[in-house]
Design an enzyme around this catalytic site. Structure first.
Site, PDB file in Angstrom:
ATOM      1  N   THR A 155       0.859  -1.188   0.000  1.00 27.28           N
ATOM      2  CA  THR A 155       0.000   0.000   0.000  1.00 27.28           C
ATOM      3  C   THR A 155       0.894   1.236   0.000  1.00 27.28           C
ATOM      4  OG1 THR A 155      -1.612  -1.235   1.258  1.00 27.28           O
ATOM      5  CG2 THR A 155      -1.864   1.164   1.242  1.00 27.28           C
TER       6      THR A 155
ATOM      7  N   GLU B 268      -3.289  -5.231  -3.115  1.00 26.39           N
ATOM      8  CA  GLU B 268      -3.740  -6.454  -2.456  1.00 26.39           C
ATOM      9  C   GLU B 268      -4.791  -6.065  -1.417  1.00 26.39           C
ATOM     10  OE1 GLU B 268      -2.829  -9.736  -2.868  1.00 26.39           O
ATOM     11  OE2 GLU B 268      -4.498  -9.853  -1.455  1.00 26.39           O
TER      12      GLU B 268
ATOM     13  N   ASN C 194      -9.455   1.051   2.098  1.00 24.52           N
ATOM     14  CA  ASN C 194      -9.177   1.021   3.534  1.00 24.52           C
ATOM     15  C   ASN C 194      -9.756   2.243   4.246  1.00 24.52           C
ATOM     16  OD1 ASN C 194      -8.026  -1.450   3.415  1.00 24.52           O
ATOM     17  ND2 ASN C 194      -5.950  -0.816   3.976  1.00 24.52           N
TER      18      ASN C 194
ATOM     19  N   GLY D 114     -17.305  -0.976  18.943  1.00 22.36           N
ATOM     20  CA  GLY D 114     -16.491  -1.540  20.017  1.00 22.36           C
ATOM     21  C   GLY D 114     -15.251  -0.701  20.225  1.00 22.36           C
TER      22      GLY D 114
ATOM     23  N   CYS E 105      -2.637  -1.891   9.079  1.00 24.83           N
ATOM     24  CA  CYS E 105      -3.122  -1.298   7.825  1.00 24.83           C
ATOM     25  C   CYS E 105      -4.019  -0.080   8.029  1.00 24.83           C
ATOM     26  CB  CYS E 105      -3.840  -2.353   6.998  1.00 24.83           C
ATOM     27  SG  CYS E 105      -2.790  -3.774   6.645  1.00 24.83           S
TER      28      CYS E 105
ATOM     29  N   LYS F 212      -2.618   3.286   9.881  1.00 26.32           N
ATOM     30  CA  LYS F 212      -1.538   4.020   9.204  1.00 26.32           C
ATOM     31  C   LYS F 212      -1.963   4.419   7.789  1.00 26.32           C
ATOM     32  CE  LYS F 212       0.574   0.537   6.586  1.00 26.32           C
ATOM     33  NZ  LYS F 212       0.590   0.482   5.154  1.00 26.32           N
TER      34      LYS F 212
ATOM     35  N   LYS G 117      -7.153  -8.247  16.134  1.00 34.47           N
ATOM     36  CA  LYS G 117      -8.424  -8.875  15.788  1.00 34.47           C
ATOM     37  C   LYS G 117      -8.246 -10.388  15.953  1.00 34.47           C
ATOM     38  CE  LYS G 117      -7.925  -9.569  10.822  1.00 34.47           C
ATOM     39  NZ  LYS G 117      -8.503  -9.328   9.505  1.00 34.47           N
TER      40      LYS G 117
ATOM     41  N   ARG H  44       0.239  -5.094  16.035  1.00 37.15           N
ATOM     42  CA  ARG H  44       0.549  -3.744  15.579  1.00 37.15           C
ATOM     43  C   ARG H  44      -0.670  -2.837  15.790  1.00 37.15           C
ATOM     44  NH1 ARG H  44       2.437  -4.722   9.577  1.00 37.15           N
ATOM     45  NH2 ARG H  44       0.873  -6.350   9.807  1.00 37.15           N
TER      46      ARG H  44
END
Ligand code: UGA
Length: 437
Positions: free
Chosen positions: A121, A148, A212, A257, A264, A267, A327, A334
């Site tokens: 990215t 991707e 994103n 939540g 990803c 940032k 997750k 990270r």
């Protein structure tokens, strides 16, 4: 086809193993010798469901190998670049040093009929900059961008059966050649009738960050509604369910939540804003600053709920944290909201005992002073408050009645809104979640 994948992290290792599994001959190149050594034994250096098997199969077939030496990529026809583009230490922009190093490493080994296909990215304009660098070095290799969209935890599925393929190519015969080569790489994916969009390189770069940014916005939207719902005594999960039935809105990525983390989304929205500023259109993406603030505020909300549960003073109190990964089905910590909250509570004097099915070792490296438990039950035992922060299935499946006797005080803060409030209260717990009465 002979393919190289430069950078063997969460993205590159899966891409390399996936392409080998559909019949290509793939070499994965990484500067990290320890990572290459582990991958070469058929084990993933991180947790990704199914990846160990795919790596072992690839190595056994002789079609997959790993190396630290870019010279081993020399006979590849397509070079995928899958290195990290983390947030710069000096602001919100992307740090492109690994990308630039990957290109410099490849330069002496590039042939004129090869293709560099970027997957990382990147800020819009990066492919063009790489193409200029090659031209300056007198190298004729074509440059394309092929973003991707894989999700950690579903990386193999997303690689072998993606929602869509995007090829960002230059105009003219060189762009057409890039399309031909990418079609050959993705023949098995295209055979599944996967939509394929051919765009300019700039468009392809923007597709990825736009996707994103949209996902991040969707999550922060529902978290903002969750704050209002909480103030008004309404239920954000019911709101998400109800608006989600509208096909234009959709229910996915509307789980309120503790917010988004990972390597990803956080940032990427910052880098996207920084790039828009550079292009003189900062106002267009100013709202992503609000998306970021809403997201970070969720962490404050949960930390405050814990301190409230402890009567205002966490000093010496025992807090059980369920989840450390950003997750479920990942060991990635990270920018993990869960780890952030664990560290904040610890710095406020609480005794934090955390557990996670996969991420404990990574978290221990960040903070050896946190206490870790092997199971949720061990973490909860003796705790004054329990906080669920990563919705692993085993935490969702906890039976509130059978564990109510374990803690000093049966107080559950559900930072992911995944437990059944009625069942937990019925079993004798004080249950609190975000944006639900
Ligand atoms: C994300 C994108 O989903 C992928 O499409 C993209 O390829 C990838 O980034 C990337 O750029 O490489 P990933 O970081 O693996 O994938 O994780 P997501 O599944 O998007 O989750 C991101 C965060 O959002 C997690 O912390 C998750 O807990 C949180 N989230 C997700 C919510 O808080 N609520 C939701 O409803 C959904």
């Amino acid at each position: 086809m002979k393919i190289s994948v430069i950078g063997c992290g969460y993205l590159g290792a899966v891409h390399a193993a996936g392409l080998a599994s559909v019949g290509h001959e793939v070499v994965g190149i990484d500067v990290d010798a320890a990572r290459v050594a582990v991958l070469s034994t058929g084990r993933a250096p991180f947790f990704e469901p199914g990846l160990d098997d795919l790596l072992a199969e690839g190595l056994a077939s002789g079609r997959l190998s790993f190396s630290t030496d870019p010279a081993d990529a020399a006979d590849a026809v397509v070079h995928f670049i899958a290195v990290g583009t983390p947030q710069s230490a000096y602001g919100g922009g992307a740090d492109l040093r690994y990308l630039d190093a990957a290109v410099e490493g490849l330069l002496p080994h590039l042939s004129a009929d090869a293709l560099i296909a970027g997957k990382s990215t990147v800020p819009v304009g990066t492919a063009e900059r790489i193409a200029e660098r090659l031209e300056q070095a007198g190298v004729r290799t074509i440059v394309a961008w092929n973003p991707e969209f894989l999700r950690e935890g579903f990386a193999i599925e997303d690689t072998l059966r993606p929602d869509r393929l995007v090829y960002g190519v230059e105009a003219g015969p060189r762009g057409e050649r890039a399309v031909e080569l990418l079609d050959e790489v993705y023949r098995t994916v295209l055979d599944l009738d996967t939509p394929r969009l051919v765009t300019s390189r700039e468009t392809a770069e923007l597709v990825k960050v736009s996707a994103n940014a949209f996902l991040a916005t969707k999550i922060s939207f529902i978290n903002a509604i969750s704050e209002v719902a909480e103030a008004a005594g309404a239920d954000v999960t019911a709101i998400a369910d109800a608006i989600g039935f509208d096909a234009r809105i959709g229910r996915r990525f509307l789980n309120a939540g503790v917010g988004f983390g990972g390597g990803c989304l956080p940032k990427d929205i910052r880098a996207f804003r920084a790039r828009a500023d550079e292009l003189g259109v900062g106002a267009s993406l100013a709202f992503l600053g609000e998306v970021d603030s809403i997201n970070l505020r969720q962490r404050d909300r949960v930390a405050r709920a814990v301190v409230d549960a402890l009567g205002g003073d966490p000093t010496g109190r025992r807090v059980a944290i369920l989840g450390l990964a950003f997750k479920p089905n990942s060991d990635d910590i990270r920018d993990s909201p869960a780890l952030d909250i664990a560290l904040r509570l610890q710095s406020q004097g609480a005794t934090v005992v955390a557990t996670d099915p996969q991420a404990v070792e990574n978290a221990r490296r960040v903070d050896p002073d946190l206490q870790f438990a092997a199971t949720a039950e061990d973490a909860i035992a003796g705790s004054d408050v329990t906080v669920l922060l990563t919705e692993w299935q085993q935490f969702r499946d906890l039976d509130p009645a059978s564990i109510v006797g374990l803690p000093s005080s049966p107080y559950m803060i559900d930072g992911r809104n995944v437990l059944d409030p009625f069942a937990w209260r019925e079993a004798g717990w004080i249950y609190r979640s975000l944006g639900r009465p």
